[in-house]
Design a protein around this motif. Structure first.
Motif, PDB file in Angstrom:
ATOM      1  N   PRO A 168       0.627  -1.079   0.057  1.00 40.68           N
ATOM      2  CA  PRO A 168       0.233   0.132   0.174  1.00 40.68           C
ATOM      3  C   PRO A 168       0.962   1.053   0.107  1.00 40.68           C
ATOM      4  O   PRO A 168       1.995   1.305   0.829  1.00 40.68           O
ATOM      5  N   ALA A 169       0.345   2.172  -0.668  1.00 34.95           N
ATOM      6  CA  ALA A 169       1.156   3.527  -0.948  1.00 34.95           C
ATOM      7  C   ALA A 169       1.134   4.316   0.328  1.00 34.95           C
ATOM      8  O   ALA A 169       0.111   4.424   1.046  1.00 34.95           O
ATOM      9  N   ASN A 170       2.411   5.026   0.482  1.00 30.89           N
ATOM     10  CA  ASN A 170       2.470   6.111   1.549  1.00 30.89           C
ATOM     11  C   ASN A 170       1.677   7.397   0.999  1.00 30.89           C
ATOM     12  O   ASN A 170       1.837   7.722  -0.074  1.00 30.89           O
ATOM     13  N   ILE A 171       0.995   8.311   1.828  1.00 30.83           N
ATOM     14  CA  ILE A 171       0.375   9.366   1.371  1.00 30.83           C
ATOM     15  C   ILE A 171       0.820  10.526   2.253  1.00 30.83           C
ATOM     16  O   ILE A 171       0.844  10.465   3.318  1.00 30.83           O
ATOM     17  N   GLY A 217      -8.031  29.211   8.288  1.00 33.60           N
ATOM     18  CA  GLY A 217      -7.526  30.586   8.360  1.00 33.60           C
ATOM     19  C   GLY A 217      -8.263  31.622   7.476  1.00 33.60           C
ATOM     20  O   GLY A 217      -9.219  31.147   7.083  1.00 33.60           O
ATOM     21  N   SER A 218      -7.542  32.467   7.055  1.00 36.65           N
ATOM     22  CA  SER A 218      -8.125  33.575   6.226  1.00 36.65           C
ATOM     23  C   SER A 218      -7.437  33.479   4.937  1.00 36.65           C
ATOM     24  O   SER A 218      -6.402  32.640   4.657  1.00 36.65           O
ATOM     25  N   GLY A 219      -8.075  33.761   3.892  1.00 37.83           N
ATOM     26  CA  GLY A 219      -7.531  33.760   2.561  1.00 37.83           C
ATOM     27  C   GLY A 219      -7.790  32.360   1.800  1.00 37.83           C
ATOM     28  O   GLY A 219      -8.491  31.552   2.287  1.00 37.83           O
ATOM     29  N   LYS A 220      -7.079  32.175   0.832  1.00 37.45           N
ATOM     30  CA  LYS A 220      -7.281  30.717  -0.125  1.00 37.45           C
ATOM     31  C   LYS A 220      -6.343  29.912   0.300  1.00 37.45           C
ATOM     32  O   LYS A 220      -5.281  30.066   0.667  1.00 37.45           O
ATOM     33  N   LEU A 221      -6.950  28.350   0.197  1.00 36.31           N
ATOM     34  CA  LEU A 221      -6.050  27.596   0.474  1.00 36.31           C
ATOM     35  C   LEU A 221      -6.050  26.519  -0.584  1.00 36.31           C
ATOM     36  O   LEU A 221      -7.118  26.190  -1.167  1.00 36.31           O
ATOM     37  N   ARG A 222      -4.907  26.105  -0.959  1.00 39.19           N
ATOM     38  CA  ARG A 222      -4.698  24.962  -2.233  1.00 39.19           C
ATOM     39  C   ARG A 222      -4.040  23.780  -1.409  1.00 39.19           C
ATOM     40  O   ARG A 222      -3.016  23.870  -0.603  1.00 39.19           O
ATOM     41  N   ILE A 223      -4.851  22.674  -1.572  1.00 35.97           N
ATOM     42  CA  ILE A 223      -4.295  21.428  -1.027  1.00 35.97           C
ATOM     43  C   ILE A 223      -4.090  20.556  -2.059  1.00 35.97           C
ATOM     44  O   ILE A 223      -4.900  20.218  -2.842  1.00 35.97           O
ATOM     45  N   ARG A 224      -3.016  19.660  -1.912  1.00 35.92           N
ATOM     46  CA  ARG A 224      -3.095  18.320  -2.726  1.00 35.92           C
ATOM     47  C   ARG A 224      -2.094  17.319  -2.022  1.00 35.92           C
ATOM     48  O   ARG A 224      -1.800  17.523  -0.851  1.00 35.92           O
ATOM     49  N   CYS A 225      -2.222  16.044  -2.203  1.00 32.82           N
ATOM     50  CA  CYS A 225      -1.776  14.856  -1.567  1.00 32.82           C
ATOM     51  C   CYS A 225      -0.759  14.232  -2.805  1.00 32.82           C
ATOM     52  O   CYS A 225      -1.041  14.292  -3.998  1.00 32.82           O
ATOM     53  N   GLU A 226       0.006  13.473  -2.373  1.00 32.84           N
ATOM     54  CA  GLU A 226       0.921  12.745  -2.933  1.00 32.84           C
ATOM     55  C   GLU A 226       1.132  11.295  -2.442  1.00 32.84           C
ATOM     56  O   GLU A 226       0.942  11.065  -1.322  1.00 32.84           O
ATOM     57  N   SER A 227       1.124  10.211  -3.548  1.00 32.32           N
ATOM     58  CA  SER A 227       1.369   8.958  -2.930  1.00 32.32           C
ATOM     59  C   SER A 227       2.863   8.310  -3.529  1.00 32.32           C
ATOM     60  O   SER A 227       3.121   8.866  -4.770  1.00 32.32           O
ATOM     61  N   SER A 228       3.542   7.486  -2.825  1.00 29.66           N
ATOM     62  CA  SER A 228       4.834   7.035  -2.945  1.00 29.66           C
ATOM     63  C   SER A 228       5.143   5.833  -2.495  1.00 29.66           C
ATOM     64  O   SER A 228       4.324   5.101  -1.698  1.00 29.66           O
ATOM     65  N   LEU A 229       5.877   5.026  -3.395  1.00 25.46           N
ATOM     66  CA  LEU A 229       6.387   3.784  -3.026  1.00 25.46           C
ATOM     67  C   LEU A 229       7.907   3.644  -3.156  1.00 25.46           C
ATOM     68  O   LEU A 229       8.238   3.801  -4.376  1.00 25.46           O
ATOM     69  N   PHE A 230       8.689   3.658  -2.168  1.00 23.61           N
ATOM     70  CA  PHE A 230       9.998   3.709  -1.759  1.00 23.61           C
ATOM     71  C   PHE A 230      10.417   4.910  -2.689  1.00 23.61           C
ATOM     72  O   PHE A 230       9.902   5.924  -2.837  1.00 23.61           O
ATOM     73  N   ASN A 231      11.468   4.703  -3.593  1.00 25.03           N
ATOM     74  CA  ASN A 231      11.806   5.683  -4.593  1.00 25.03           C
ATOM     75  C   ASN A 231      11.638   5.309  -5.981  1.00 25.03           C
ATOM     76  O   ASN A 231      12.354   5.909  -6.819  1.00 25.03           O
ATOM     77  N   VAL A 232      10.708   4.279  -6.384  1.00 25.98           N
ATOM     78  CA  VAL A 232      10.513   3.860  -7.573  1.00 25.98           C
ATOM     79  C   VAL A 232       9.042   4.450  -8.148  1.00 25.98           C
ATOM     80  O   VAL A 232       8.792   4.080  -9.234  1.00 25.98           O
ATOM     81  N   TYR A 233       8.298   5.050  -7.301  1.00 27.26           N
ATOM     82  CA  TYR A 233       6.903   5.413  -7.811  1.00 27.26           C
ATOM     83  C   TYR A 233       6.671   6.565  -6.949  1.00 27.26           C
ATOM     84  O   TYR A 233       6.883   6.760  -5.647  1.00 27.26           O
ATOM     85  N   ARG A 234       5.857   7.616  -7.528  1.00 25.01           N
ATOM     86  CA  ARG A 234       5.185   8.893  -7.085  1.00 25.01           C
ATOM     87  C   ARG A 234       4.211   9.372  -7.735  1.00 25.01           C
ATOM     88  O   ARG A 234       4.311   9.552  -9.112  1.00 25.01           O
TER      89      ARG A 234
END
Length: 282
Positions: A168-171, A217-234
């Motif tokens: 399972p991937a890390n997030i 908080g105040s203002g605009k918020l930009r959020i995203r997520c990344e999934s990774s597996l060791f150093n071979v997938y992102r």
């Protein structure tokens, strides 16, 4: 008859010669990646220094089962032992390394390299390393939030889901392109969903789900997520923009009224009626 001095001298020379032979195998280590994508080749290198000694044999094991042996004095010097899912490229394997083709799930495990020096002592040393064959998700992670607008101080909650993979991937979460270090991030136990596969190795794939919780908080918020597996997938999700709600204008109530809904908007009509009554009474 040898004198004690001569006997001690002979013993000392023999002892140092013996120690030199014992220490003839030095600096042994395995050089290999900790992970590789399914279908890719794997090269395992065993580095060692025999100094003045000769090599007797080098053997490779996967989970304690021998699959490759190199003995210089034999003809041919290379022997391969069959293991399920393991394919040795003999033309690219020798006394220092072994090449495996088309990595698959059975190749995940503990690898050992055993090196033995030649006679008279056959000094032997072993090193090990772990390799994981990664089966990446079929697509990048997806991100969802409870709502797209929020008020200051309100709790924001969002989910990030990475499709099934092995393992399972890390997030990881990012807020305005900064790592979400001061927010509550929960890694949810995979739900047991299996990745469709035509082979038995497809079993065991699980999705990863992570939850983000923070105070707006105040203002605009930009959020995203990344999934990774060791150093071979992102993989990365789309960027989700959350905006702050604009404050609503408060109602103006006439003096003396008790929550009767009268506002500043009805004041002109009341003034007109009052003026008309005053004119009639003159």
């Amino acid at each position: 008859m040898l004198t004690p001095t001569i006997s001690w001298l002979i013993f000392t020379i023999f002892f140092h010669h013996y120690m030199d032979l014992v220490e003839s195998l030095r600096g042994m280590r395995i050089l290999a990646s900790e992970a590789v994508l399914r279908g890719q080749p794997v090269f395992l290198s065993c580095d060692y220094d025999l100094e003045e000694a000769s090599l007797y044999s080098i053997k490779w094991y996967l989970n304690d089962q021998e699959f490759y042996r190199y003995v210089p004095k034999e003809s041919p010097p290379t022997r391969v032992f069959a293991l399920p899912g393991l394919h040795v490229d003999v033309s690219n394997s020798d006394s220092h390394g072994v090449m495996l083709l088309n990595a698959s799930r059975p190749l995940t495990g503990q690898y050992k390299c055993e090196v033995s020096a030649d006679a008279p002592l056959f000094h032997t040393d072993i090193r090990s390393t772990h390799l994981t064959v990664v089966e990446s998700p079929i697509s990048g992670p997806e991100i969802h939030a409870e709502k797209s607008r929020y008020s200051s101080g309100e709790t924001i909650r969002a989910n990030c889901t990475s499709p099934p993979s092995y393992p399972p991937a890390n997030i990881t979460w990012y807020l305005n392109e900064q790592l979400a270090e001061n927010s509550a991030v929960y890694q949810v136990e995979p739900g047991g969903s299996s990745l469709k596969s035509s082979s038995p190795s497809g079993s065991g794939h699980k999705a990863s789900v992570s939850r983000l919780q923070l105070e707006a908080g105040s203002g605009k918020l930009r959020i995203r997520c990344e999934s990774s597996l060791f150093n071979v997938y992102r993989g990365t999700s789309q960027i989700l923009e959350l905006r702050q709600d604009s404050p609503r204008p408060a109602s103006v109530v006439l003096p003396g009224s008790v929550d009767n809904g009268a506002s500043l908007g009805v004041l002109p009509s009341l003034l007109i009626r009052t003026l008309a009554i005053m004119v009639l009474l003159r």
